[in-house]
Design a protein around this motif. Sequence first.
Motif, PDB file in Angstrom:
ATOM      1  N   THR A 282       0.850  -1.343  -0.123  1.00  0.00           N
ATOM      2  CA  THR A 282      -0.142   0.042  -0.053  1.00  0.00           C
ATOM      3  C   THR A 282       0.879   1.300  -0.036  1.00  0.00           C
ATOM      4  O   THR A 282       2.285   1.016   0.077  1.00  0.00           O
ATOM      5  N   THR A 283       0.213   2.573   0.010  1.00  0.00           N
ATOM      6  CA  THR A 283       1.111   3.590   0.008  1.00  0.00           C
ATOM      7  C   THR A 283       1.833   3.984   1.263  1.00  0.00           C
ATOM      8  O   THR A 283       2.530   4.782   1.327  1.00  0.00           O
ATOM      9  N   GLN A 284       1.542   3.060   2.200  1.00  0.00           N
ATOM     10  CA  GLN A 284       2.174   3.378   3.460  1.00  0.00           C
ATOM     11  C   GLN A 284       3.576   2.814   3.691  1.00  0.00           C
ATOM     12  O   GLN A 284       4.232   2.949   4.501  1.00  0.00           O
ATOM     13  N   ASP A 285       3.577   1.752   2.656  1.00  0.00           N
ATOM     14  CA  ASP A 285       5.044   1.211   2.524  1.00  0.00           C
ATOM     15  C   ASP A 285       6.011   1.963   1.672  1.00  0.00           C
ATOM     16  O   ASP A 285       5.723   2.139   0.694  1.00  0.00           O
ATOM     17  N   ASP A 286       7.479   1.904   2.172  1.00  0.00           N
ATOM     18  CA  ASP A 286       8.404   2.342   1.573  1.00  0.00           C
ATOM     19  C   ASP A 286       9.582   1.572   1.548  1.00  0.00           C
ATOM     20  O   ASP A 286      10.596   1.898   2.223  1.00  0.00           O
ATOM     21  N   PRO A 287       9.870   0.619   0.606  1.00  0.00           N
ATOM     22  CA  PRO A 287      10.896  -0.070   0.557  1.00  0.00           C
ATOM     23  C   PRO A 287      12.019   0.627   0.029  1.00  0.00           C
ATOM     24  O   PRO A 287      12.130   1.439  -0.967  1.00  0.00           O
ATOM     25  N   ALA A 288      13.448   0.150   0.405  1.00  0.00           N
ATOM     26  CA  ALA A 288      14.769   0.412  -0.312  1.00  0.00           C
ATOM     27  C   ALA A 288      14.843  -0.481  -1.236  1.00  0.00           C
ATOM     28  O   ALA A 288      14.375  -1.667  -1.455  1.00  0.00           O
ATOM     29  N   ASP A 289      15.745   0.647  -2.440  1.00  0.00           N
ATOM     30  CA  ASP A 289      15.763  -0.418  -3.573  1.00  0.00           C
ATOM     31  C   ASP A 289      17.158  -1.308  -3.303  1.00  0.00           C
ATOM     32  O   ASP A 289      17.853  -1.068  -2.407  1.00  0.00           O
ATOM     33  N   PRO A 290      17.780  -2.222  -4.182  1.00  0.00           N
ATOM     34  CA  PRO A 290      18.710  -3.118  -3.932  1.00  0.00           C
ATOM     35  C   PRO A 290      19.884  -2.378  -3.734  1.00  0.00           C
ATOM     36  O   PRO A 290      20.786  -2.979  -2.941  1.00  0.00           O
ATOM     37  N   ALA A 291      20.151  -1.493  -4.678  1.00  0.00           N
ATOM     38  CA  ALA A 291      21.525  -0.555  -4.245  1.00  0.00           C
ATOM     39  C   ALA A 291      21.856   0.077  -2.980  1.00  0.00           C
ATOM     40  O   ALA A 291      22.824   0.008  -2.358  1.00  0.00           O
ATOM     41  N   GLN A 292      20.738   0.531  -2.525  1.00  0.00           N
ATOM     42  CA  GLN A 292      20.586   1.095  -1.192  1.00  0.00           C
ATOM     43  C   GLN A 292      20.948  -0.173  -0.063  1.00  0.00           C
ATOM     44  O   GLN A 292      21.589   0.010   0.840  1.00  0.00           O
ATOM     45  N   LEU A 293      20.167  -1.091  -0.240  1.00  0.00           N
ATOM     46  CA  LEU A 293      20.133  -2.225   0.601  1.00  0.00           C
ATOM     47  C   LEU A 293      21.707  -2.772   0.680  1.00  0.00           C
ATOM     48  O   LEU A 293      22.236  -3.258   1.668  1.00  0.00           O
ATOM     49  N   ALA A 294      22.317  -2.923  -0.453  1.00  0.00           N
ATOM     50  CA  ALA A 294      23.556  -3.351  -0.800  1.00  0.00           C
ATOM     51  C   ALA A 294      24.906  -2.623  -0.042  1.00  0.00           C
ATOM     52  O   ALA A 294      25.881  -3.084   0.669  1.00  0.00           O
ATOM     53  N   THR A 295      24.412  -1.220   0.000  1.00  0.00           N
ATOM     54  CA  THR A 295      25.584  -0.346   0.422  1.00  0.00           C
ATOM     55  C   THR A 295      25.176  -0.352   1.853  1.00  0.00           C
ATOM     56  O   THR A 295      26.412  -0.338   2.909  1.00  0.00           O
ATOM     57  N   GLU A 296      24.100  -0.404   2.297  1.00  0.00           N
ATOM     58  CA  GLU A 296      24.024  -0.308   3.889  1.00  0.00           C
ATOM     59  C   GLU A 296      24.294  -1.576   4.602  1.00  0.00           C
ATOM     60  O   GLU A 296      25.081  -1.635   5.594  1.00  0.00           O
ATOM     61  N   MET A 297      24.098  -3.021   4.134  1.00  0.00           N
ATOM     62  CA  MET A 297      24.446  -4.140   4.440  1.00  0.00           C
ATOM     63  C   MET A 297      25.798  -4.238   4.332  1.00  0.00           C
ATOM     64  O   MET A 297      26.351  -4.923   5.413  1.00  0.00           O
ATOM     65  N   SER A 298      26.593  -3.861   3.323  1.00  0.00           N
ATOM     66  CA  SER A 298      28.039  -4.023   3.184  1.00  0.00           C
ATOM     67  C   SER A 298      28.698  -3.396   4.068  1.00  0.00           C
ATOM     68  O   SER A 298      29.843  -3.715   4.923  1.00  0.00           O
ATOM     69  N   LYS A 299      28.461  -2.147   4.350  1.00  0.00           N
ATOM     70  CA  LYS A 299      28.940  -1.114   5.438  1.00  0.00           C
ATOM     71  C   LYS A 299      29.065  -1.806   6.477  1.00  0.00           C
ATOM     72  O   LYS A 299      29.872  -1.685   7.447  1.00  0.00           O
ATOM     73  N   ILE A 300      27.640  -2.469   7.200  1.00  0.00           N
ATOM     74  CA  ILE A 300      27.442  -2.960   8.450  1.00  0.00           C
ATOM     75  C   ILE A 300      28.501  -3.916   8.541  1.00  0.00           C
ATOM     76  O   ILE A 300      29.318  -4.058   9.559  1.00  0.00           O
ATOM     77  N   VAL A 301      28.908  -4.929   7.541  1.00  0.00           N
ATOM     78  CA  VAL A 301      29.481  -6.234   7.699  1.00  0.00           C
ATOM     79  C   VAL A 301      30.830  -5.598   7.912  1.00  0.00           C
ATOM     80  O   VAL A 301      31.815  -6.238   8.690  1.00  0.00           O
ATOM     81  N   GLU A 302      31.546  -4.835   6.956  1.00  0.00           N
ATOM     82  CA  GLU A 302      32.752  -4.430   6.836  1.00  0.00           C
ATOM     83  C   GLU A 302      33.061  -3.829   8.145  1.00  0.00           C
ATOM     84  O   GLU A 302      34.349  -3.896   8.683  1.00  0.00           O
ATOM     85  N   GLN A 303      32.288  -2.858   8.810  1.00  0.00           N
ATOM     86  CA  GLN A 303      32.766  -2.112   9.641  1.00  0.00           C
ATOM     87  C   GLN A 303      32.809  -2.945  11.210  1.00  0.00           C
ATOM     88  O   GLN A 303      33.905  -2.843  11.963  1.00  0.00           O
ATOM     89  N   GLU A 304      32.002  -3.982  11.164  1.00  0.00           N
ATOM     90  CA  GLU A 304      32.035  -4.948  12.304  1.00  0.00           C
ATOM     91  C   GLU A 304      33.275  -5.942  12.158  1.00  0.00           C
ATOM     92  O   GLU A 304      33.920  -6.032  13.133  1.00  0.00           O
TER      93      GLU A 304
END
Length: 469
Positions: A282-304
């Motif tokens: 529905t219009t209340q949902d705001d999913p991230a696109d794959p590029a954004q997900l990849a950036t965020e998840m890779s950053k999390i793993v690399e930092q940890e």
Amino acid sequence: MPHAHEAGWAHADGALRAPSWLRQPTDPDELVPQLWSSTARKVDGVLEVGGVALPDLVAEHGSPAYVLDEADFRDRARAFRDAFAAYDVFYAGKAFLCTTVARWVDEEGLFLDVCTGGELAVAERAGFDPARIGFHGNNKTVAELRRALELGVGRIILDSFVEIDRLAQLAAETGATARVMVRVTAGVEAHTHEYIATAHEDQKFGFSITSGDALEAVSRVLAADGLELLGLHSHIGSQIFDSSGFEVAARRVLALQARIAAELGVVPPEMDLGGGFGIAYTTQDDPADPAQLATEMSKIVEQECRALDIGVPRLSIEPGRAIVGPSTCTVYEVGTVKEVALDGGARRTYVSVDGGMSDNIRTALYDADYSCTLASRASAAPPTLARVVGRHCEAGDIVVKDEFLPADVAPGDLVAVPGTGAYCRSMASNYNHAPRPPVIAVRDGQTRVVVRRESVDDLLATDVGVVSG
């Protein structure tokens, strides 16, 4: 935020109010782009997908029907493949799988995740390379594990101590080596429905990190002949929009990774972060696109990994819903329209269609929200707040809890519901002996049946009772 079916009831003045998140349309031909597949559009009020007008599709194939946009599916698969180019991207077949979809996944360069012998059989029928298959499941049978070893499945995700022993015994009997991952529960509270949250402690999946079971499971795998440890697997749930859950899970799983290296002298080469990426229903949902997900998840793993002073493992993810969900809509024919009086003098329009909870159980099971649109014609009538319901003998047989439809919606009209590619056909049933709908792939103005409609003969084929003379 209150649920739509709660927020849409009559107020003190007797008026029926829409939920706060539901936007009243200003243009009857308007589609909200994030809810529909990329080729969906309206022409003079008629919905087209893949260049096919839905009234024409229904005239040829009947209703209800799942309409699968091939170009959109492939585009979304490629988007994940390209954004996560340094990862192994497994399509989660449980969302929806058939022979044709398995071939599309293969052609777009993704791996495939299955969780039953039946899904494995579909992959085998499609000619999918077993080395590119992952086998999930919390209770895989001996026969399923044996078949996985015979085929040379690329990885088997272990979920219990019983399964570790079971697979080790099978490996010894067959002389095969099983490449395995250990599924761990990270104790993360995912912001989703309790039935699809899978990383908290009190549920059936995986080995608890907190209790020490996860470390013990890894130790047993390392000690077992015929088992090769690939790494750890974590999955926090489904329909997730907030990356904070992945961050907490990654931190805890990588801490276990460091402990395995320090205490057991082994560095697992891989780690799977799971899937569960949300889509817009529905219009209340705001999913991230794959590029954004990849950036965020890779950053999390690399930092940890840097903080723990360990190497970054080979990563993998498992999108299913995020690929197939938006690529499909379901088209229904309206059978009846009924005005129902509510407390306070307000009235609600109930629009009954020729499907329901047998082809989309998610509304009843998860209290899921959906959208819909009039798909077969233009209308100048003012919008009215309607509830789209199914034809089954359950009060909870609701397809769309609240949506604006033209006030002149009538029997014979077609209504289309977007975002039904994931967990609709795959969880469909024969409740009330309703045959399951077909899946019709559309592309470049052409239709192709990829899963045929069930018939009454199909329903009776498994009924072996003898009619007395």
